[in-house]
Design an enzyme around this catalytic site. Structure first.
Site, PDB file in Angstrom:
ATOM      1  N   HIS A 149       0.838  -1.204   0.000  1.00  0.00           N
ATOM      2  CA  HIS A 149       0.000   0.000   0.000  1.00  0.00           C
ATOM      3  C   HIS A 149       0.876   1.258   0.000  1.00  0.00           C
ATOM      4  O   HIS A 149       0.579   2.234  -0.688  1.00  0.00           O
ATOM      5  CB  HIS A 149      -0.907   0.026   1.238  1.00  0.00           C
ATOM      6  CG  HIS A 149      -1.856  -1.126   1.330  1.00  0.00           C
ATOM      7  ND1 HIS A 149      -1.729  -2.128   2.257  1.00  0.00           N
ATOM      8  CD2 HIS A 149      -2.953  -1.431   0.598  1.00  0.00           C
ATOM      9  CE1 HIS A 149      -2.704  -2.998   2.112  1.00  0.00           C
ATOM     10  NE2 HIS A 149      -3.468  -2.609   1.104  1.00  0.00           N
TER      11      HIS A 149
ATOM     12  N   GLY B  50      -3.097  -2.205  -6.756  1.00  0.00           N
ATOM     13  CA  GLY B  50      -1.964  -3.125  -6.785  1.00  0.00           C
ATOM     14  C   GLY B  50      -2.248  -4.302  -7.710  1.00  0.00           C
ATOM     15  O   GLY B  50      -3.367  -4.829  -7.755  1.00  0.00           O
TER      16      GLY B  50
ATOM     17  N   LYS C 107      -1.214  -7.269  -7.412  1.00  0.00           N
ATOM     18  CA  LYS C 107      -1.362  -8.572  -6.771  1.00  0.00           C
ATOM     19  C   LYS C 107      -2.794  -9.070  -7.002  1.00  0.00           C
ATOM     20  O   LYS C 107      -3.013 -10.237  -7.272  1.00  0.00           O
ATOM     21  CB  LYS C 107      -1.047  -8.523  -5.279  1.00  0.00           C
ATOM     22  CG  LYS C 107      -1.043  -9.939  -4.695  1.00  0.00           C
ATOM     23  CD  LYS C 107      -0.667  -9.973  -3.257  1.00  0.00           C
ATOM     24  CE  LYS C 107      -1.786  -9.543  -2.376  1.00  0.00           C
ATOM     25  NZ  LYS C 107      -2.940 -10.487  -2.405  1.00  0.00           N
TER      26      LYS C 107
END
Ligand code: PAF
Length: 273
Positions: free
Chosen positions: A35, A146, A148
């Site tokens: 983050h 993100g 991910k």
């Protein structure tokens, strides 16, 4: 740094910031270096940085997953301050949703039916419901996500193209620890042993990337992971980051993606090919 608890306070304050660009990083808290890296990119690219923190109930199919989701607000605020966030928006779900949180069923083909969508029914319905409301509340120029959560990026890009074309989506690389484990708020729940087992995911992805015959290596890694009693594999596959379909052919693959449980903690990861 200002902390705002209601949508109306946020809108009132952001109206005064209309001169520059608004960068937005939506999160569910339990912030980590992944983050922080998004906040740094936002800080570089925009003049006002807004971070939201809300554990969104509509994206959890499983009540116990929602109950166990880590909440670390005091530490989150310290990280936000360090990264130069201007506004932290931390509403109650009922405030953002304007009543009891609920989500409409979304059907955008494979991106909302394959992989994560198949293993977590209703998950993207909830993500779309909350991101749509957050974008309305924050009205960002650029929003940062993100990679991910690669399938989430595909879903958010579609939502944005349909409902918020004025918002630019910037997706940022997966951030890993020094051993290669993809950072996730859920990693807090892994023991030291579990963290070692979890490394099997990123190692498998790396070997697939390095092999010219990706399909063959996926098959080999799948059977090895299925034989590993400490890792419960859900999927390991090649995909195209836009279509995100089980049917994507190898010559269109942009990523290899994986999801598995270790010590009852659900982990996802991916690697760009
Ligand atoms: O990626 C997350 O943390 C969440 O899915 C998001 C985008 C903040 C929506 O709740």
């Amino acid at each position: 740094m200002k902390i705002l608890k209601t949508t109306s306070d946020l809108k009132r304050l952001l109206q005064k910031e209309q001169n520059g660009s608004i960068g937005f990083v939506p999160t569910m808290g339990a912030l980590h270096e992944g983050h922080a890296s998004l906040l740094r990119v936002a800080r570089n690219q925009t003049s006002t940085v807004v971070l939201s923190i809300l554990v969104n109930p509509t994206q959890f199919g499983d009540q116990s997953d929602l109950d166990n989701y880590p909440q670390t607000l005091a530490e989150d605020l310290e990280l936000a301050e360090r990264e130069g966030v201007d506004f932290v928006f931390a509403p109650k779900a009922a405030d953002l949703y304007g009543g009891t949180p609920s989500a409409n069923k979304i059907d955008w083909g494979s991106i909302t039916s394959d992989f994560e969508a198949a293993f977590r029914p209703g998950h993207f319905d909830g993500v779309v419901a909350v991101v749509d409301r957050l974008f309305k509340a924050v009205a960002p120029d650029i929003a940062f996500f993100g990679e991910k959560d690669l399938q989430q990026v595909a879903v958010v890009r579609k939502l944005t193209a349909d409902n918020h074309p004025q918002v630019k989506i910037v997706s940022c690389d997966v951030i890993r620890d020094e051993k290669g484990l993809a950072l996730s708020s859920r990693n807090i729940r892994l023991s030291d042993r579990g963290k070692v087992d979890a490394l099997e995911l990123s190692k498998a992805l790396k070997r697939i990337k390095d092999n010219v015959n990706k399909k063959e290596q996926i098959a080999l890694e799948t059977s090895n992971l299925n034989a590993n009693l400490n890792v419960e594999l859900e999927y390991l596959a090649g995909v195209n980051e836009v279509s995100y379909s089980k049917k994507d052919s190898p010559n269109t693959w942009t990523h290899v993606i994986i999801a598995a449980e270790v010590e009852g903690v659900r982990l996802i990861d991916n690697i760009r090919l």
